[in-house]
Motif scaffolding. Structure first.
Motif, PDB file in Angstrom:
ATOM      1  N   ALA A   1       8.131  15.688  -0.248  1.00 30.49           N
ATOM      2  CA  ALA A   1       8.956  15.337   0.901  1.00 30.49           C
ATOM      3  C   ALA A   1       7.613  15.293   2.204  1.00 30.49           C
ATOM      4  N   THR A   2       6.906  16.439   2.097  1.00 30.51           N
ATOM      5  CA  THR A   2       5.773  16.459   3.060  1.00 30.51           C
ATOM      6  C   THR A   2       4.928  15.182   3.056  1.00 30.51           C
ATOM      7  N   ALA A   3       4.758  14.766   1.629  1.00 26.93           N
ATOM      8  CA  ALA A   3       3.769  13.625   1.241  1.00 26.93           C
ATOM      9  C   ALA A   3       4.588  12.075   2.192  1.00 26.93           C
ATOM     10  N   GLU A   4       5.712  12.101   1.893  1.00 28.86           N
ATOM     11  CA  GLU A   4       6.555  10.945   2.567  1.00 28.86           C
ATOM     12  C   GLU A   4       6.601  11.132   3.932  1.00 28.86           C
TER      13      GLU A   4
ATOM     14  N   PHE B   1       1.196   5.245   8.123  1.00 30.02           N
ATOM     15  CA  PHE B   1       1.527   3.644   8.534  1.00 30.02           C
ATOM     16  C   PHE B   1       2.124   3.502  10.064  1.00 30.02           C
ATOM     17  N   LEU B   2       2.397   4.524  10.698  1.00 28.14           N
ATOM     18  CA  LEU B   2       2.484   4.594  12.082  1.00 28.14           C
ATOM     19  C   LEU B   2       1.091   4.292  12.668  1.00 28.14           C
ATOM     20  N   ARG B   3       0.270   5.205  12.390  1.00 28.62           N
ATOM     21  CA  ARG B   3      -1.170   4.892  13.022  1.00 28.62           C
ATOM     22  C   ARG B   3      -1.582   3.431  12.629  1.00 28.62           C
ATOM     23  N   LEU B   4      -1.308   2.964  11.298  1.00 32.20           N
ATOM     24  CA  LEU B   4      -2.005   1.525  11.163  1.00 32.20           C
ATOM     25  C   LEU B   4      -1.157   0.667  12.099  1.00 32.20           C
TER      26      LEU B   4
ATOM     27  N   TYR C   1       0.883  -1.400  -0.020  1.00 30.12           N
ATOM     28  CA  TYR C   1      -0.027  -0.138  -0.087  1.00 30.12           C
ATOM     29  C   TYR C   1       0.784   1.243   0.183  1.00 30.12           C
ATOM     30  N   TYR C   2       2.128   1.456   0.492  1.00 22.02           N
ATOM     31  CA  TYR C   2       2.846   2.392   0.487  1.00 22.02           C
ATOM     32  C   TYR C   2       2.976   3.419  -0.570  1.00 22.02           C
TER      33      TYR C   2
END
Length: 175
Positions: free
Chosen positions: A34-37, A44-47, A18-19
């Motif tokens: 950069a902001t999007a990354e 993904f941290l929340r996931l 999914y990334y």
């Protein structure tokens, strides 16, 4: 299979799948790679911390979370821009023609006030700066993340601290 994320292999598989899509959607929303990354990492941290109960809905869950994170980021940028514009308008109003002596006195007073503000706790300093930049109590509450009813007493206590510090300084500045 109820809670599949804490298993590192399952999370790794989901991440790899999914990334790219999450990153691509965030780039389209925030218009900055950069902001999007950075925001994708937050998704993904929340996931990882709080996965959906049903692994079959992970795609929809990720989309909902990435959308919320992108909107929150945009809202933060808008609030920061509004604050900067208000401060610029405030300081533009302050610019007037004055004598050299008046300018020197005003400059020294600003320096003293800045020094006094720097001695205050961060939240008190921020609240006073926002108030004197023209922010409403509701806007201040949102910026410093307190309930709106607390803003009045917070500002009053912060102003009292500032006055006490000013009174204790040589060449006492009157506030």
């Amino acid at each position: 299979m109820d809670n599949f994320i804490p298993e590192s292999d399952a999370f790794h598989t989901v991440f790899l799948e999914y990334y790219p899509g999450v990153r691509r959607k965030l780039i389209a929303m925030v218009k900055d790679e950069a902001t999007a990354e950075d925001l994708a990492q937050e998704v993904f941290l929340r996931l990882y911390r709080n996965p959906p109960d049903d692994p079959r809905v992970v795609g929809a869950w990720l989309h909902r979370v990435l959308t919320r994170i992108a909107y929150d980021h945009t809202d933060t940028l808008v609030r920061q821009r509004k604050l900067q514009e208000k401060q610029e308008r405030y300081f533009d109003r302050e610019k007037t023609w004055e004598s050299g002596e008046d300018a020197l006195v005003r400059s020294e007073e600003r320096e003293q006030i800045t020094d006094l503000l720097d001695e205050l706790p961060e939240r008190d300093r921020q609240a006073l700066m926002l108030r004197y930049s023209g922010y409403s109590y509701a806007e201040i509450a949102e910026e410093i993340r307190v309930s709106p009813p607390r803003v009045g007493s917070l500002l009053s206590r912060a102003a009292d601290k500032l006055r006490r510090r000013a009174a204790g300084k040589p060449n006492g500045l009157e506030l």
